[in-house]
Design an enzyme around this catalytic site. Structure first.
Site, short mmCIF file in Angstrom:
data_model
loop_
_atom_site.label_atom_id
_atom_site.label_comp_id
_atom_site.label_asym_id
_atom_site.label_seq_id
_atom_site.Cartn_x
_atom_site.Cartn_y
_atom_site.Cartn_z
N HIS A 1 -42.23 -31.36 -14.09
CA HIS A 1 -41.53 -30.40 -14.95
C HIS A 1 -40.05 -30.31 -14.58
O HIS A 1 -39.67 -30.40 -13.42
CB HIS A 1 -42.18 -29.02 -14.84
CG HIS A 1 -43.50 -28.94 -15.53
ND1 HIS A 1 -43.62 -28.86 -16.90
CD2 HIS A 1 -44.77 -28.94 -15.04
CE1 HIS A 1 -44.90 -28.80 -17.23
NE2 HIS A 1 -45.63 -28.86 -16.12
N GLU B 1 -59.30 -27.08 4.84
CA GLU B 1 -59.67 -27.27 3.44
C GLU B 1 -61.19 -27.23 3.32
O GLU B 1 -61.89 -27.95 4.05
CB GLU B 1 -59.12 -28.61 2.92
CG GLU B 1 -59.68 -29.08 1.60
CD GLU B 1 -59.55 -28.04 0.48
OE1 GLU B 1 -60.54 -27.81 -0.22
OE2 GLU B 1 -58.44 -27.47 0.33
N VAL C 1 -63.05 -21.12 5.34
CA VAL C 1 -62.74 -19.89 6.08
C VAL C 1 -63.67 -18.78 5.63
O VAL C 1 -63.84 -18.52 4.43
CB VAL C 1 -61.27 -19.48 5.85
CG1 VAL C 1 -60.98 -18.12 6.47
CG2 VAL C 1 -60.33 -20.53 6.43
#
Length: 400
Positions: free
Chosen positions: A53, A35, A174
């Site tokens: 939902h 991350e 990355v």
């Protein structure tokens, strides 16, 4: 150099759910999740309205429909097992004009096809019993809809991944991905890692990461749309008992401005949907020339803009005019006044747009030799996260 079976790129709720599913299915897997931010759920996951939902809106048989409905039950089971707070408060979808009645009927039928139980058609009196301050001519009651904090869910996923032996690296972006002899090398700002498979769950940058694994341009571009919210002043929260939604415009993958109770207290009103001038642009002034230029040059976006420019201008007007935003909310609750609204948060939706001008409505998962790329996972991805993660992990395990 450390070798892994799988490297997951992206620490939002979909990336974390994918990693968790993989380790649950195969505990011996050597797994690394990367991350770029210093916290999980830093972007789409942490900036959404926290709605669970039900699966009402989605085309029966689509990835959205199947993953939402399966993911809904998986999410609730996970939260009960791990003491994550949530509330199934229910919602109503309100038609405010005769022109919307056929669309409301279509929504009801979709809900039935998608297996939702307890749906109720509402007349004006029945709507008033549920939401005394709402204005409309007909509605649907959806009891399955709920509220939750998806950042809390994501942190619990991360905790479980570490318990199962997965590695999680924060603040590690990355920068390149290369492949040689069926081994991918993922290079980051802090090091490099060899892996058998890359799984791309990079959200707002999923197209960029996909191109690193493809070594060429792909046929979709992430177009960022910012959704801005107001909150109701505490003394006006009594105007909203549950969740109140309009009938959505079928031409757009957005649900329109609505009222959402929040799990931590309070009521949000919004969002609108405006083009963000930066992929992680949470304010009106956030700007990145390179990213905006790339969006404006994309042939698909140019076609969308040419077709829907009037709608886009209306959204921008509402973005800069509190009076216009209030007027949109008054269609649902006429008592709302401009002074009842205080500035809330904002989120940016990673909306995939293809070269032909299609705004992808369904989830999109692309595979190549090196990677599995989750290239479109907008709402209800948070609700669906464990189901999407299961789908992607099953794809991955077939290759490992």
């Amino acid at each position: 150099m450390k070798r892994f079976d799988v490297v997951v790129v992206g620490g939002g709720i979909v990336g974390l759910a994918t990693a968790l599913n993989l380790l649950k299915s195969k505990p011996t897997l050597r797994l690394l999740l990367l991350e770029k931010e210093n916290a999980y759920a830093a972007h789409q996951t942490g900036h959404n309205s926290g709605v669970i939902h039900s699966g009402l809106y989605y085309k029966p048989g689509s990835l959205k429909a199947t993953n939402c409905i399966n993911g809904y039950h998986m999410l609730l089971d996970f939260c009960r097992e791990n003491e994550v707070p949530f509330e199934l408060c229910g919602k109503i979808v309100v038609a405010t004009s005769k022109e919307q009645l056929p669309l409301l009927e279509n929504l009801y039928n979709r809900g039935i096809e998608n297996g939702l139980g307890g749906l109720e058609k509402l007349n004006v009196g029945q709507m008033k019993e549920i939401e005394p301050h709402v204005s409309g001519i007909a509605g649907i009651k959806v009891p399955q809809t709920g509220i939750i904090d998806y950042t809390t869910v994501s942190l619990k996923y991360a905790e479980k991944i570490q318990e199962l032996g997965g590695e999680l690296h924060l603040s590690e972006k990355v920068t390149s991905i290369s492949e040689l002899n069926c081994v991918s090398t993922v290079v980051t700002t802090k090091g490099s890692y060899d892996t058998t498979l890359v799984i791309n769950c990079a959200g707002l940058y999923s197209d960029k990461v996909a191109e690193l694994t493809e070594n060429e341009k792909i046929n979709v571009k992430i177009v960022p749309f910012r959704g801005e919210y107001f909150e109701l002043k505490p003394e006006k929260r009594h105007l909203v008992k549950h969740l109140i939604y309009p009938v959505p415009d079928p031409n757009f993958p957005f649900l329109g401005v609505h009222f959402t109770r929040m799990i931590g207290g309070g009521v949000e009103a919004g969002p609108n949907a405006v083009l963000a001038f930066k992929r992680e642009g949470y304010t009106k002034l956030a700007f990145n020339f390179s990213e905006l230029s790339e969006t404006l040059r994309w042939p698909g976006f140019q076609k969308v803009a040419a077709k829907y420019w009037k709608t886009g201008l209306g959204e921008y007007y509402r973005s800069f005019s509190k009076a216009a935003f209030t007027k949109a909310l008054q269609e649902l609750i006429p008592e709302i006044q401009k002074e009842d609204l205080i500035p809330g948060g904002a989120g940016v939706r990673a909306q995939a747009c293809d070269r032909e001008g299609g705004l992808l409505d369904d989830f999109s998962i692309l595979e190549n030799k090196q990677a599995i790329n989750v290239c479109n996972a907008p709402s209800p991805a948070a609700t669906s996260s464990l189901a999407i993660g299961k789908t992607v992990s099953e794809m991955a395990l077939k290759r490992l």
